[in-house]
Enzyme design. Structure first.
Site, PDB file in Angstrom:
ATOM      1  N   CYS A   1     -98.038  77.700  40.806  1.00 41.14           N
ATOM      2  CA  CYS A   1     -98.456  78.654  41.833  1.00 41.14           C
ATOM      3  C   CYS A   1     -99.513  79.599  41.263  1.00 41.14           C
ATOM      4  CB  CYS A   1     -97.274  79.471  42.346  1.00 41.14           C
ATOM      5  SG  CYS A   1     -97.791  80.654  43.609  1.00 41.14           S
TER       6      CYS A   1
ATOM      7  N   ASN B   1    -100.865  71.187  43.984  1.00 37.71           N
ATOM      8  CA  ASN B   1    -100.670  72.537  44.500  1.00 37.71           C
ATOM      9  C   ASN B   1    -102.044  73.091  44.899  1.00 37.71           C
ATOM     10  OD1 ASN B   1     -99.591  75.130  45.034  1.00 37.71           O
ATOM     11  ND2 ASN B   1     -98.100  74.903  43.386  1.00 37.71           N
TER      12      ASN B   1
END
Lengths: 253, 305
Positions: free
Chosen positions: B132, B194
């Protein structure tokens, strides 16, 4: 909460650069409470990609009315829709205003496009309550009084009505209200809502405001629209799901 | 009744079809369940869970970019304990594999979260978020470090026998090196990709549009990059891949599978059209019929170069 491709039935410029769009969407229309919003996909292409949130300006039978100005690509596309073109609407979203029986006088305080949710509220309240509207803008072209009642206006540059901001105008008029059962409904830029909150708390007046925040989904899955609660909490409230209407005592604007 | 077999297998995880809902785009399932029958979906990946609740970043958290969006939600979540107590009961009502995505600030936190969730039989697999870009501690600092990814994989592997998927960052030079480390450290599969690190500024105020300044870019703008990363992994490492990045329709799904994905995750599209995953399934089945493909898994890595 539904997603319905709905045809545009009318679009008109109600004042310079302010558009009113009438959309036929009976199933969604019958579910709407004043203060709720729609998240609209203006185009099937990937640009613009996300839906755009719009206050619901008014509801009349099977028709929903939206009020907007041209702010960016999404509103530009929306303003160019032809009659019977469809818009993909997701809604109704959010909580709406609380229309409880603890007031007899409704005071609307709106800044700029913050007037958008109030024609519907006015329509629902006008037969039972006294309604007074205070409407402001930077200049006379920013003051939107469409379908409001007992209107007083304010402009920052003095070009229309009271020379000052709309919250100052509201506070100046407060002594003229005889009723002890006043409820204030506010919508506008955050700075205006902060000022309105201060005045209402100082005078112990019940006040709900409709807030705005950038968001993607409109129904709680993106978590993109946080607003801080006044009570210490380990999480933010979400403008889309917990709001957009909040009692001013409950949130930090 | 269709005779197309849409089922796919990722390690010991068996899915009725390859359409999964990506972490961070379906909350804990309840909001999206108002729009679609979750029982028809291949799997749901929960919002990233951390040991303790996280409030997430201050607004503004989201902004739109050309064919994409930037977000810096900051892993806002209820924490593992509340998830088990308050969110699992709703998810238990559905017959859909539940994959828990875990985000943490330390190897120990990844391990502890997995250990606590492992006992819950509703949870069928774990997806470890080492990538993230929107949190100050953990997140990408794990994801772009080969040793750290290997260590997290190995330590989490030690506390669960359930399928272990590592969600990889695209913000690295050679993503296949990370996939190889995952495989060597006991991981069962990788999710790729991601979000990419991005930012946007207001030219009039000169201030960032996102309060966190740096944010994760998702949406169709990143699809070509995601496809290239999936292809790179497929060409270099023998490990199941879950393809993610800007899927907007069934054609995008097919493209990801052809370049090497066994399954895919729908992300940003859920915000725009929460009914889309079901529509995609139907269209995918029609494509298979048209192409005379009996089993969708035949398509995985079937590219011709």
């Amino acid at each position: 909460m539904l997603i319905v491709n709905s045809p545009v039935k009318e679009i008109k410029e109600i004042q310079k650069d302010i558009f009113l769009q009438k959309i036929y969407s009976p199933v969604i229309a019958k579910q709407i409470k004043p203060g709720q919003f729609l998240n609209i996909r203006v185009s099937e292409t990937v640009s613009p990609l996300l839906r755009r949130p719009f206050s619901i300006c008014d509801v009349d039978g099977d028709y929903i009315f939206l009020m907007f100005n041209i702010f960016g690509e999404g509103t530009k596309i929306l303003s160019h829709k032809h009659i019977d073109d469809t818009v993909d609407i997701l809604g109704p979203l959010g909580n709406g205003f609380n229309l409880t029986n603890d007031f007899d006088t409704a005071i609307i305080v709106a800044g700029g496009l913050g007037s958008a949710p109030f024609p519907f509220l006015t329509r629902l309240l006008k037969d039972k309550f006294d309604i007074y509207s205070f409407v402001g803008g930077r200049s006379k072209n920013d003051v939107i009084t469409y379908n409001l009642l007992n209107v007083q206006t304010a402009t920052d540059d003095g070009s229309l009505g009271f020379n000052g901001n709309v919250v100052q105008l509201f506070e100046k008029n407060l002594p003229s209200f005889k009723s002890k059962k006043i409820k204030v409904f506010g919508c506008g830029p955050n700075a205006m809502l902060r000022a309105l909150k201060e005045v209402c708390i100082a005078h112990n007046i019940n006040c709900e405001v409709s807030t705005e925040c950038a968001m993607a989904c409109g129904f709680g899955i993106c978590q993109g629209c946080p607003i801080e609660a006044t009570e210490q909490s380990d999480k933010y409230l979400l403008v889309c799901k917990d709001g957009p209407v909040f009692n001013v005592k409950d949130v930090i604007i | 009744m269709s005779n197309i077999d849409l089922s796919v297998t990722i390690a010991s995880l068996k899915l009725r079809n390859p359409i999964m809902l990506a972490s961070g785009t379906v909350g804990y399932g309840n909001e999206i369940a108002e729009f679609i029958d979750l029982n028809k979906i291949g799997a749901i990946v929960t919002k990233s869970l951390s040991l303790k609740p996280r409030k997430g970043n201050a607004p503004q958290r989201i902004t739109e970019t050309p064919a994409g969006m930037l977000n810096a939600i900051g892993l806002a979540n209820v924490g593992v304990e509340v998830f088990l107590k308050e969110k699992i009961p709703f998810l238990k009502k559905y017959d859909v594999p539940l994959i828990c995505n875990i985000a943490a600030s330390s190897v120990e936190e990844y391990v502890e979260c997995t250990r606590m969730l492992n006992e819950e039989e509703t949870i069928k697999a774990f997806e470890i978020n080492v990538s993230c870009p929107n949190v100050k501690d953990g997140g990408l600092q794990f994801g772009n470090n080969l040793t750290a990814v290997g260590k997290v994989t190995e330590k989490v592997r030690a506390v669960t026998n359930k399928p272990l998927i590592i969600k990889l960052s695209p913000n690295v030079s050679y993503i296949h090196e990370f996939a190889q480390v995952v495989k060597d450290s006991g991981g069962d599969a990788v999710s790729a990709i991601n979000t990419l690190v991005g930012t946007a500024f207001n030219i009039f105020t000169r201030r960032p549009k996102i309060q966190n300044v740096f944010a994760g870019l998702s949406g169709p703008a990143i699809k070509p990059i995601a496809l290239a990363k999936v292809l790179e992994i497929h060409q270099k490492v023998d490990i199941p891949i879950i393809g993610i990045g800007g899927i907007m329709n069934w054609k995008d799904v097919v493209e990801f599978i052809i370049v090497g994905a066994s399954a895919v995750q729908i992300g940003t599209l859920n915000f725009i059209d929460p009914t889309a995953p079901i529509k995609i399934l139907k269209d995918l089945e029609n494509y298979c019929k048209q192409m005379k493909i009996n089993s969708v898994s035949e398509l995985t890595g079937s590219y011709i170069i």
